[in-house]
Design a protein around this motif. Structure first.
Motif, mmCIF file in Angstrom:
data_model
loop_
_atom_site.group_PDB
_atom_site.id
_atom_site.type_symbol
_atom_site.label_atom_id
_atom_site.label_comp_id
_atom_site.label_asym_id
_atom_site.label_seq_id
_atom_site.Cartn_x
_atom_site.Cartn_y
_atom_site.Cartn_z
ATOM 1 N N ILE A 78 17.029 5.360 -17.614
ATOM 2 C CA ILE A 78 16.311 5.138 -18.828
ATOM 3 C C ILE A 78 15.099 6.158 -18.601
ATOM 4 C CG2 ILE A 78 16.547 2.448 -18.633
ATOM 5 C CD1 ILE A 78 13.936 2.323 -17.172
ATOM 6 N N ASN A 79 14.402 6.109 -19.960
ATOM 7 C CA ASN A 79 13.031 6.887 -19.906
ATOM 8 C C ASN A 79 11.843 5.991 -19.617
ATOM 9 O OD1 ASN A 79 13.661 9.245 -21.556
ATOM 10 N ND2 ASN A 79 14.325 8.133 -23.275
ATOM 11 N N HIS A 80 11.195 6.583 -18.457
ATOM 12 C CA HIS A 80 10.087 6.075 -18.084
ATOM 13 C C HIS A 80 9.014 7.122 -17.548
ATOM 14 C CE1 HIS A 80 7.566 3.555 -14.936
ATOM 15 N NE2 HIS A 80 8.206 2.440 -15.472
ATOM 16 N N ASP A 81 7.784 6.496 -17.634
ATOM 17 C CA ASP A 81 6.685 7.783 -17.129
ATOM 18 C C ASP A 81 6.740 8.193 -15.763
ATOM 19 O OD1 ASP A 81 5.882 5.372 -16.381
ATOM 20 O OD2 ASP A 81 3.792 5.830 -17.058
ATOM 21 N N LEU A 82 7.309 7.335 -14.842
ATOM 22 C CA LEU A 82 7.356 7.671 -13.543
ATOM 23 C C LEU A 82 8.643 8.221 -12.961
ATOM 24 C CD1 LEU A 82 5.073 4.913 -11.905
ATOM 25 C CD2 LEU A 82 4.534 7.226 -12.459
ATOM 26 N N TYR A 83 9.714 7.813 -13.535
ATOM 27 C CA TYR A 83 11.084 8.066 -13.346
ATOM 28 C C TYR A 83 12.059 7.943 -14.485
ATOM 29 C CZ TYR A 83 11.079 2.858 -13.075
ATOM 30 O OH TYR A 83 11.252 1.626 -13.148
ATOM 31 N N GLY A 84 13.306 8.328 -14.002
ATOM 32 C CA GLY A 84 14.503 8.153 -15.123
ATOM 33 C C GLY A 84 15.163 9.383 -15.307
ATOM 34 N N MET A 85 16.530 8.773 -15.668
ATOM 35 C CA MET A 85 17.352 9.976 -15.787
ATOM 36 C C MET A 85 18.435 9.408 -16.960
ATOM 37 S SD MET A 85 19.922 11.859 -13.165
ATOM 38 C CE MET A 85 21.037 13.088 -13.493
ATOM 39 N N PHE A 132 0.728 -1.351 -0.108
ATOM 40 C CA PHE A 132 -0.127 0.068 -0.025
ATOM 41 C C PHE A 132 0.741 1.132 -0.076
ATOM 42 C CE2 PHE A 132 0.361 -1.652 4.436
ATOM 43 C CZ PHE A 132 0.875 -0.549 5.134
ATOM 44 N N GLN A 133 1.996 1.023 -0.047
ATOM 45 C CA GLN A 133 3.069 2.059 0.177
ATOM 46 C C GLN A 133 3.607 2.654 -1.290
ATOM 47 O OE1 GLN A 133 5.537 0.462 3.294
ATOM 48 N NE2 GLN A 133 4.766 2.215 4.663
ATOM 49 N N VAL A 134 3.377 1.890 -2.245
ATOM 50 C CA VAL A 134 4.075 2.135 -3.752
ATOM 51 C C VAL A 134 3.443 3.121 -4.477
ATOM 52 C CG1 VAL A 134 4.451 -0.296 -3.958
ATOM 53 C CG2 VAL A 134 2.408 0.541 -4.796
ATOM 54 N N SER A 135 4.346 4.101 -5.236
ATOM 55 C CA SER A 135 3.817 5.162 -5.899
ATOM 56 C C SER A 135 2.758 4.998 -6.901
ATOM 57 C CB SER A 135 4.964 5.905 -6.678
ATOM 58 O OG SER A 135 6.030 6.199 -5.947
ATOM 59 N N ALA A 136 2.483 3.745 -7.255
ATOM 60 C CA ALA A 136 1.283 3.416 -8.205
ATOM 61 C C ALA A 136 -0.191 3.846 -7.568
ATOM 62 C CB ALA A 136 1.570 2.039 -8.877
ATOM 63 N N TYR A 190 22.012 4.562 0.473
ATOM 64 C CA TYR A 190 20.564 5.347 0.513
ATOM 65 C C TYR A 190 19.896 5.003 -1.163
ATOM 66 C CZ TYR A 190 16.747 9.012 -0.133
ATOM 67 O OH TYR A 190 15.814 9.740 -0.306
ATOM 68 N N ARG A 191 18.354 4.730 -1.041
ATOM 69 C CA ARG A 191 17.796 4.694 -2.425
ATOM 70 C C ARG A 191 16.741 5.708 -2.274
ATOM 71 N NH1 ARG A 191 17.202 -0.742 -4.600
ATOM 72 N NH2 ARG A 191 19.195 -0.439 -5.829
ATOM 73 N N ALA A 192 16.486 6.533 -3.146
ATOM 74 C CA ALA A 192 15.301 7.394 -3.160
ATOM 75 C C ALA A 192 13.985 6.515 -3.706
ATOM 76 C CB ALA A 192 15.556 8.527 -4.209
ATOM 77 N N ALA A 193 13.021 7.098 -3.094
ATOM 78 C CA ALA A 193 11.534 6.331 -3.570
ATOM 79 C C ALA A 193 11.464 6.578 -5.127
ATOM 80 C CB ALA A 193 10.414 7.227 -2.641
ATOM 81 N N SER A 194 11.172 5.415 -5.888
ATOM 82 C CA SER A 194 10.979 5.626 -7.110
ATOM 83 C C SER A 194 12.113 6.161 -7.992
ATOM 84 C CB SER A 194 9.638 6.307 -7.415
ATOM 85 O OG SER A 194 8.469 5.480 -6.983
ATOM 86 N N PHE A 195 13.247 5.998 -7.382
ATOM 87 C CA PHE A 195 14.241 6.456 -8.190
ATOM 88 C C PHE A 195 14.064 7.766 -8.736
ATOM 89 C CE2 PHE A 195 13.845 1.814 -9.111
ATOM 90 C CZ PHE A 195 15.140 1.339 -8.546
ATOM 91 N N SER A 196 13.913 8.493 -7.847
ATOM 92 C CA SER A 196 13.656 10.103 -7.899
ATOM 93 C C SER A 196 14.724 11.111 -7.980
ATOM 94 C CB SER A 196 12.207 10.304 -6.821
ATOM 95 O OG SER A 196 12.660 10.181 -5.706
ATOM 96 N N ILE A 197 15.859 10.772 -7.765
ATOM 97 C CA ILE A 197 16.770 11.793 -8.087
ATOM 98 C C ILE A 197 17.049 12.058 -9.367
ATOM 99 C CG2 ILE A 197 19.454 12.170 -7.549
ATOM 100 C CD1 ILE A 197 19.274 10.895 -4.941
ATOM 101 N N ASP A 198 17.042 13.202 -9.991
ATOM 102 C CA ASP A 198 17.061 13.162 -11.562
ATOM 103 C C ASP A 198 17.493 14.747 -11.876
ATOM 104 O OD1 ASP A 198 14.667 15.073 -11.017
ATOM 105 O OD2 ASP A 198 13.426 13.186 -11.866
ATOM 106 N N GLU A 199 17.301 15.301 -12.884
ATOM 107 C CA GLU A 199 17.726 16.546 -13.133
ATOM 108 C C GLU A 199 17.155 17.617 -12.544
ATOM 109 O OE1 GLU A 199 16.731 14.160 -15.525
ATOM 110 O OE2 GLU A 199 17.943 13.927 -16.981
ATOM 111 N N ARG A 200 16.032 17.331 -11.709
ATOM 112 C CA ARG A 200 15.228 18.433 -11.083
ATOM 113 C C ARG A 200 15.851 18.628 -9.593
ATOM 114 N NH1 ARG A 200 9.339 15.603 -12.197
ATOM 115 N NH2 ARG A 200 10.993 13.786 -11.991
ATOM 116 N N ARG A 245 8.737 10.894 -2.917
ATOM 117 C CA ARG A 245 9.648 10.988 -4.075
ATOM 118 C C ARG A 245 10.725 12.648 -3.979
ATOM 119 N NH1 ARG A 245 6.075 10.091 -9.452
ATOM 120 N NH2 ARG A 245 4.841 8.381 -8.605
ATOM 121 N N VAL A 246 11.931 12.304 -4.086
ATOM 122 C CA VAL A 246 12.788 13.448 -3.738
ATOM 123 C C VAL A 246 12.300 14.853 -4.607
ATOM 124 C CG1 VAL A 246 15.323 14.462 -4.109
ATOM 125 C CG2 VAL A 246 14.862 12.089 -3.661
ATOM 126 N N HIS A 247 11.882 14.895 -5.666
ATOM 127 C CA HIS A 247 11.466 16.160 -6.331
ATOM 128 C C HIS A 247 10.162 16.546 -5.831
ATOM 129 C CE1 HIS A 247 10.301 12.628 -9.211
ATOM 130 N NE2 HIS A 247 9.043 13.257 -8.925
#
Length: 277
Positions: free
Chosen positions: A146-153, A9-13, A114-124, A83-85
């Motif tokens: 990779i390119n992904h609709d929820l995450y990716g760098m 119940f804690q997933v971003s989806a 450390y691992r960010a929720a949903s791999f949310s360290i990116d260009e932002r 998510r970090v952003h």
């Protein structure tokens, strides 16, 4: 080998269906699933890294202690999967500091990963690496190139790199393979469940042999739990991504544990980085 310790119940989806204030109203399955994973690892003589939510550690301290006692690495996944952003730099620093303190207190060991929720360290969020280093983390595994609709760098390097000249913090991306200039995922998660196992095995062997690099693989405790409650109101896409092949996941994991050699993130990547330096 890494596990992102969070419940179904804690997933971003499902963030639009289940608010954080409602988390305590749901039956938790993370302890039993994590124990099953540790038994699976023990069966194959594998040590792994458990990127754990502070929220989980507060409620299941004995689970955390069992992880540490079994020789696994305890690492941070943030306090409550934000998510970090979605945070300011100050909010992120407070979250990182709070979670590290909780995990170290409960686990009785230093927490350096450390691992960010949903791999949310990116260009932002270019400041995130500096915050992590400043708070005493030696490495992060928060980028998926990779390119992904929820995450990716997608512009990020494929393999471990130091993102700043100001410190030695190491970023260890989830593993990808390439065809021409295009990157394809092969580091576990949903792709591991959704695609045939033969694809993951072929791609990871390609990375080992062609690139000469170890793989960063991850999955979640809820992925071995086909009996978990269904979340009402979720989109067809979210349901497909979350529930597909849950019943096959444990057997696939046992196969990948047998087909490759695995160890903790710090033992594989930090030691390799230090030797290279």
């Amino acid at each position: 080998m890494s596990v992102d310790v969070e419940d179904y119940f804690q997933v971003s989806a499902f963030a639009d269906q289940i608010t954080r204030s409602d988390w305590d109203d749901h039956s938790c399955r993370v302890e039993r699933n994590s124990d099953a994973i540790m038994q699976m690892f023990a069966d194959h003589n594998v040590r792994a890294t458990f990127f754990t939510l502070g929220w989980v550690a507060e409620r299941y301290p004995q689970l955390i202690r069992r992880m540490v006692e079994a020789g696994h690495e305890l690492a941070s996944h943030g306090y409550e999967h934000t998510r970090v952003h979605h945070q300011t730099e100050g909010e992120f620093r407070a979250d990182v500091r709070k979670t590290k303190a909780i995990l170290e207190d409960v686990g009785g060991c230093a927490v350096t990963g450390y691992r960010a929720a949903s791999f949310s360290i990116d260009e932002r969020t270019p400041w995130a690496f500096d915050v992590l280093a400043g708070e005493g983390h030696a490495y992060s595994s928060s980028v998926y190139p990779i390119n992904h609709d929820l995450y990716g760098m997608p512009a990020a390097p494929r393999f471990a790199f130091t993102p700043s000249k100001n410190h030695d913090l190491l970023e260890i991306p989830v593993t990808t393979w390439t065809l021409g200039k295009k990157k394809f995922p092969c580091g576990g998660g949903g792709y591991f469940r959704l695609l045939p196992y033969s694809y993951s095995r072929w791609a990871m062997r390609r990375v080992n042999r062609k690139d000469g690099e170890p793989c960063m693989f991850y999955f979640h405790p809820w992925e071995i739990d086909p009996e978990q409650p269904r979340v009402p109101g979720a989109s067809a896409k979210s349901n497909f991504r979350h529930y597909t092949n849950l019943g096959r996941m444990e057997s696939r994991l046992r196969t990948v544990l047998k087909d490759f050699s695995w160890d903790r993130v710090d033992q594989v990547f930090l030691d390799r980085h230090r030797r290279a330096a």
